[in-house]
Scaffold this motif. Structure first.
Motif, PDB file in Angstrom:
ATOM      1  N   ASP A 231      -1.765  -8.284   9.221  1.00  0.00           N
ATOM      2  CA  ASP A 231      -1.968  -7.521  10.450  1.00  0.00           C
ATOM      3  C   ASP A 231      -0.732  -7.589  11.352  1.00  0.00           C
ATOM      4  O   ASP A 231      -0.263  -6.573  11.872  1.00  0.00           O
ATOM      5  CB  ASP A 231      -3.192  -8.051  11.200  1.00  0.00           C
ATOM      6  CG  ASP A 231      -4.493  -7.733  10.462  1.00  0.00           C
ATOM      7  OD1 ASP A 231      -4.562  -6.642   9.858  1.00  0.00           O
ATOM      8  OD2 ASP A 231      -5.405  -8.576  10.462  1.00  0.00           O
ATOM      9  N   PHE A 295      -5.485  -5.089  -1.120  1.00  0.00           N
ATOM     10  CA  PHE A 295      -6.535  -4.774  -0.140  1.00  0.00           C
ATOM     11  C   PHE A 295      -7.893  -4.892  -0.823  1.00  0.00           C
ATOM     12  O   PHE A 295      -8.016  -4.766  -2.040  1.00  0.00           O
ATOM     13  CB  PHE A 295      -6.352  -3.367   0.437  1.00  0.00           C
ATOM     14  CG  PHE A 295      -6.423  -2.264  -0.597  1.00  0.00           C
ATOM     15  CD1 PHE A 295      -7.636  -1.654  -0.904  1.00  0.00           C
ATOM     16  CD2 PHE A 295      -5.286  -1.839  -1.269  1.00  0.00           C
ATOM     17  CE1 PHE A 295      -7.709  -0.644  -1.849  1.00  0.00           C
ATOM     18  CE2 PHE A 295      -5.345  -0.824  -2.209  1.00  0.00           C
ATOM     19  CZ  PHE A 295      -6.562  -0.222  -2.510  1.00  0.00           C
ATOM     20  N   SER A 297     -10.862  -3.669   1.200  1.00  0.00           N
ATOM     21  CA  SER A 297     -11.774  -2.824   1.966  1.00  0.00           C
ATOM     22  C   SER A 297     -11.014  -1.591   2.450  1.00  0.00           C
ATOM     23  O   SER A 297      -9.791  -1.498   2.324  1.00  0.00           O
ATOM     24  CB  SER A 297     -12.342  -3.602   3.173  1.00  0.00           C
ATOM     25  OG  SER A 297     -11.313  -3.938   4.073  1.00  0.00           O
ATOM     26  N   LYS A 298     -11.747  -0.648   3.009  1.00  0.00           N
ATOM     27  CA  LYS A 298     -11.132   0.571   3.497  1.00  0.00           C
ATOM     28  C   LYS A 298     -10.160   0.290   4.642  1.00  0.00           C
ATOM     29  O   LYS A 298      -9.085   0.900   4.727  1.00  0.00           O
ATOM     30  CB  LYS A 298     -12.220   1.550   3.973  1.00  0.00           C
ATOM     31  CG  LYS A 298     -13.000   2.202   2.833  1.00  0.00           C
ATOM     32  CD  LYS A 298     -12.105   3.154   2.035  1.00  0.00           C
ATOM     33  CE  LYS A 298     -12.918   3.889   0.972  1.00  0.00           C
ATOM     34  NZ  LYS A 298     -12.044   4.809   0.175  1.00  0.00           N
ATOM     35  N   GLU A 299     -10.533  -0.627   5.532  1.00  0.00           N
ATOM     36  CA  GLU A 299      -9.650  -0.954   6.651  1.00  0.00           C
ATOM     37  C   GLU A 299      -8.364  -1.593   6.148  1.00  0.00           C
ATOM     38  O   GLU A 299      -7.273  -1.288   6.636  1.00  0.00           O
ATOM     39  CB  GLU A 299     -10.373  -1.902   7.617  1.00  0.00           C
ATOM     40  CG  GLU A 299     -11.485  -1.245   8.410  1.00  0.00           C
ATOM     41  CD  GLU A 299     -10.963  -0.107   9.274  1.00  0.00           C
ATOM     42  OE1 GLU A 299      -9.854  -0.247   9.840  1.00  0.00           O
ATOM     43  OE2 GLU A 299     -11.650   0.922   9.382  1.00  0.00           O
ATOM     44  N   GLU A 300      -8.493  -2.500   5.169  1.00  0.00           N
ATOM     45  CA  GLU A 300      -7.301  -3.135   4.616  1.00  0.00           C
ATOM     46  C   GLU A 300      -6.440  -2.135   3.853  1.00  0.00           C
ATOM     47  O   GLU A 300      -5.217  -2.262   3.827  1.00  0.00           O
ATOM     48  CB  GLU A 300      -7.704  -4.291   3.698  1.00  0.00           C
ATOM     49  CG  GLU A 300      -8.309  -5.479   4.438  1.00  0.00           C
ATOM     50  CD  GLU A 300      -8.640  -6.624   3.498  1.00  0.00           C
ATOM     51  OE1 GLU A 300      -8.470  -6.454   2.264  1.00  0.00           O
ATOM     52  OE2 GLU A 300      -9.063  -7.695   3.991  1.00  0.00           O
ATOM     53  N   GLU A 301      -7.058  -1.109   3.250  1.00  0.00           N
ATOM     54  CA  GLU A 301      -6.281  -0.090   2.553  1.00  0.00           C
ATOM     55  C   GLU A 301      -5.456   0.730   3.540  1.00  0.00           C
ATOM     56  O   GLU A 301      -4.292   1.065   3.264  1.00  0.00           O
ATOM     57  CB  GLU A 301      -7.207   0.831   1.753  1.00  0.00           C
ATOM     58  CG  GLU A 301      -6.456   1.861   0.925  1.00  0.00           C
ATOM     59  CD  GLU A 301      -7.386   2.750   0.118  1.00  0.00           C
ATOM     60  OE1 GLU A 301      -6.869   3.559  -0.673  1.00  0.00           O
ATOM     61  OE2 GLU A 301      -8.619   2.630   0.288  1.00  0.00           O
ATOM     62  N   LYS A 302      -6.049   1.045   4.706  1.00  0.00           N
ATOM     63  CA  LYS A 302      -5.289   1.767   5.721  1.00  0.00           C
ATOM     64  C   LYS A 302      -4.107   0.933   6.213  1.00  0.00           C
ATOM     65  O   LYS A 302      -2.993   1.438   6.404  1.00  0.00           O
ATOM     66  CB  LYS A 302      -6.202   2.130   6.894  1.00  0.00           C
ATOM     67  CG  LYS A 302      -7.282   3.147   6.549  1.00  0.00           C
ATOM     68  CD  LYS A 302      -8.149   3.441   7.762  1.00  0.00           C
ATOM     69  CE  LYS A 302      -9.250   4.441   7.406  1.00  0.00           C
ATOM     70  NZ  LYS A 302     -10.141   4.708   8.570  1.00  0.00           N
ATOM     71  N   ARG A 303      -4.352  -0.366   6.413  1.00  0.00           N
ATOM     72  CA  ARG A 303      -3.269  -1.256   6.848  1.00  0.00           C
ATOM     73  C   ARG A 303      -2.188  -1.337   5.775  1.00  0.00           C
ATOM     74  O   ARG A 303      -0.993  -1.321   6.069  1.00  0.00           O
ATOM     75  CB  ARG A 303      -3.838  -2.637   7.137  1.00  0.00           C
ATOM     76  CG  ARG A 303      -2.819  -3.658   7.623  1.00  0.00           C
ATOM     77  CD  ARG A 303      -3.383  -5.062   7.515  1.00  0.00           C
ATOM     78  NE  ARG A 303      -3.615  -5.423   6.118  1.00  0.00           N
ATOM     79  CZ  ARG A 303      -4.430  -6.395   5.726  1.00  0.00           C
ATOM     80  NH1 ARG A 303      -5.116  -7.099   6.625  1.00  0.00           N
ATOM     81  NH2 ARG A 303      -4.572  -6.684   4.446  1.00  0.00           N
ATOM     82  N   ARG A 304      -2.605  -1.396   4.530  1.00  0.00           N
ATOM     83  CA  ARG A 304      -1.666  -1.486   3.422  1.00  0.00           C
ATOM     84  C   ARG A 304      -0.771  -0.241   3.350  1.00  0.00           C
ATOM     85  O   ARG A 304       0.449  -0.334   3.181  1.00  0.00           O
ATOM     86  CB  ARG A 304      -2.446  -1.674   2.127  1.00  0.00           C
ATOM     87  CG  ARG A 304      -1.588  -1.755   0.877  1.00  0.00           C
ATOM     88  CD  ARG A 304      -1.716  -0.465   0.073  1.00  0.00           C
ATOM     89  NE  ARG A 304      -0.857  -0.500  -1.095  1.00  0.00           N
ATOM     90  CZ  ARG A 304      -0.145   0.520  -1.515  1.00  0.00           C
ATOM     91  NH1 ARG A 304      -0.198   1.677  -0.880  1.00  0.00           N
ATOM     92  NH2 ARG A 304       0.618   0.413  -2.574  1.00  0.00           N
ATOM     93  N   ARG A 306      -0.036   1.727   5.751  1.00  0.00           N
ATOM     94  CA  ARG A 306       0.846   1.694   6.919  1.00  0.00           C
ATOM     95  C   ARG A 306       2.048   0.767   6.676  1.00  0.00           C
ATOM     96  O   ARG A 306       3.189   1.100   7.018  1.00  0.00           O
ATOM     97  CB  ARG A 306       0.023   1.209   8.111  1.00  0.00           C
ATOM     98  CG  ARG A 306       0.783   1.057   9.411  1.00  0.00           C
ATOM     99  CD  ARG A 306      -0.188   0.559  10.471  1.00  0.00           C
ATOM    100  NE  ARG A 306       0.492  -0.057  11.589  1.00  0.00           N
ATOM    101  CZ  ARG A 306      -0.089  -0.910  12.414  1.00  0.00           C
ATOM    102  NH1 ARG A 306      -1.367  -1.247  12.236  1.00  0.00           N
ATOM    103  NH2 ARG A 306       0.585  -1.433  13.415  1.00  0.00           N
TER     104      ARG A 306
END
Length: 451
Positions: A231, A295, A297-304, A306
């Protein structure tokens, strides 16, 4: 006579002891003389036996017939320069008509056996001239860096090559690099040498260590920014992209594109700017890139996505802005997801320590040199720190970094802590230093303050 015999026995015993325990000392005292005589005496016959001679030219044959002289012998390459070094011998050879630099390279192993040297490598200096470097002992068994090294800006001596020369990490020539290696392969020691070499320079160090900072946080006094979790890493990379855009605006403002300004003074990157306007260069060290790309989860995929997007942008555009990437990992391939292959294509420098499978070696050198892939998978497990270093030109070398303990690297960083620049864009990520009696402070900028 008895005294002479005793002295001779003592000299031979001393030479044998030095060759066993201190090969470098033996080479400088006895070995270099014996090797030089051996090469000079055997040179013509060895070159002939290795097929590195050319038949006499037609005019020489005609001259021999006219003057009733014996037929001239085949001629080996001319020795243009012969120079002993602290690790071996260097010969600069002038090739005869019809010879090629590949002929010398292909015969390097035969030359090694014929001259009784430990290793022989060659490189083409210019058309018709080849430099042959011979090593008298295994310089990578116990690495000793020379006392004098090149000290140009952004040029870091990090290891020793198998031919005895110094391996430099030149950020001006190779801005971004990838370093691979399995656990206990020596990858961390290589990284410590890199940080210790950068510490005395006017450069900002930025670290991303998702192993809770255990590798880079001890060196925090010399780092302008650190992130110990994905993060924080995402926010830090976004801040670096913003800095890059700001540096480009500075370059645009100072390009001085007018008819009165000579072409050599037009600015295209930070090194063309006047020194008082030049932004400090930034070296970004990513300790384990896989932790940024995984990743669950979906949130971790978005962070990845990025994170990878920011890394690709920095790799494509960061050089002119003085932002350089050092990406480290155990594996680096398409299984880490989209964008990884695009990122790898921008990483010109490649270094591979011992890897666990051929696929990992192909990740580093598959698009550069098949020979480097073969050399990487043959690194023995007991030789920690031994690595293969190459670049996009296809050239590669065996290297080994000198062992640098974490304590030594920490002392170097602490000694040069006053050189750590404070960058406004990275201020939220500046590591907070605590004493040993206090609890460690998380590196996340959103972490609650400790009492």
């Amino acid at each position: 006579m008895t005294g002479f015999t005793v002295a001779l026995v003592l000299v031979v015993a001393a030479a044998g002891l030095l060759r066993w325990r201190r090969p470098a000392w033996y080479w400088m005292t006895f070995g270099v003389t014996f090797a030089a005589l051996r090469v000079l005496v055997r040179y013509a016959s060895v070159m002939d036996a290795c097929g590195l001679t050319v038949p006499p030219s037609r005019w020489r044959l005609a001259l021999a017939r006219v003057t009733n002289r014996p037929v001239p012998e085949s001629r080996p390459p001319r020795i243009l320069r012969f120079r002993p070094t602290r690790t071996g011998l260097v010969l600069r050879l002038g090739l005869r008509p019809g010879q090629d630099a590949f002929d010398i390279a292909a015969a390097s192993d035969r030359l090694r056996h014929s001259f009784s040297m430990y290793g022989v490598t060659s490189r083409e200096v210019r058309s018709g001239v080849v430099e042959v470097r011979m090593t008298g002992y295994d310089v990578l068994k116990r690495v000793q860096m020379p006392a004098k090294v090149d000290t140009r800006p952004m040029l870091v001596p990090v290891a020793l090559r198998e031919d005895g020369s110094v391996h430099y990490r030149d950020y001006r020539a190779v801005p971004h690099a990838l370093t691979l290696g399995a656990t206990e392969s020596g990858k961390s020691v290589y990284q410590r040498n890199l940080v210790a070499g950068l510490a005395p320079m006017d450069v900002a160090l930025v670290g991303i260590d998702c192993k809770q900072g255990v590798e880079l946080f001890p060196l925090a006094r010399r780092f302008s920014a650190l992130a110990d979790n994905p993060d924080t890493a995402a926010d830090l990379l976004d801040a670096l992209v913003s800095r890059m855009e700001g540096v480009y605006q500075t370059i645009r403002a100072e390009q001085r594109i007018t008819a009165a300004v000579p072409d050599a003074e037009i600015a295209a990157d930070i090194w063309d700017l006047p020194e008082h306007l030049r932004p400090v260069p930034v070296v970004v060290l990513v300790d384990e890139v896989a932790e940024l790309a995984l990743f669950a989860s979906k949130e971790e995929e978005k962070r990845r996505d990025r994170i990878i997007t920011a890394l690709v942008r920095l790799a494509q555009l960061g050089r002119a802005a003085g932002i350089y990437l050092e990406i480290c990992g155990q594996r680096f391939g398409s299984e880490l997801g989209k964008g990884i292959t695009m990122l790898r294509a921008q990483l010109t420098g490649r270094t591979a320590h011992r890897v666990n499978d051929e696929t990992s070696a192909n990740m580093a050198f598959g698009d550069i040199s098949p020979d480097a892939v073969l050399a990487a998978i043959q690194i023995p497990a007991e030789l920690r720190g031994l690595a293969i270093a190459g670049d996009s030109t296809g050239g590669w070398h065996r290297i080994r970094a000198p062992h640098t303990s974490l304590r030594q690297a920490v002392n170097t960083c602490n000694r040069h802590a006053d050189r750590t620049p404070a960058l406004p864009e990275l201020a939220p990520f500046r590591p907070e230093l605590t004493s040993s009696s206090e609890a460690p402070v998380p590196l996340s900028k959103t972490a609650p303050a400790t009492a």
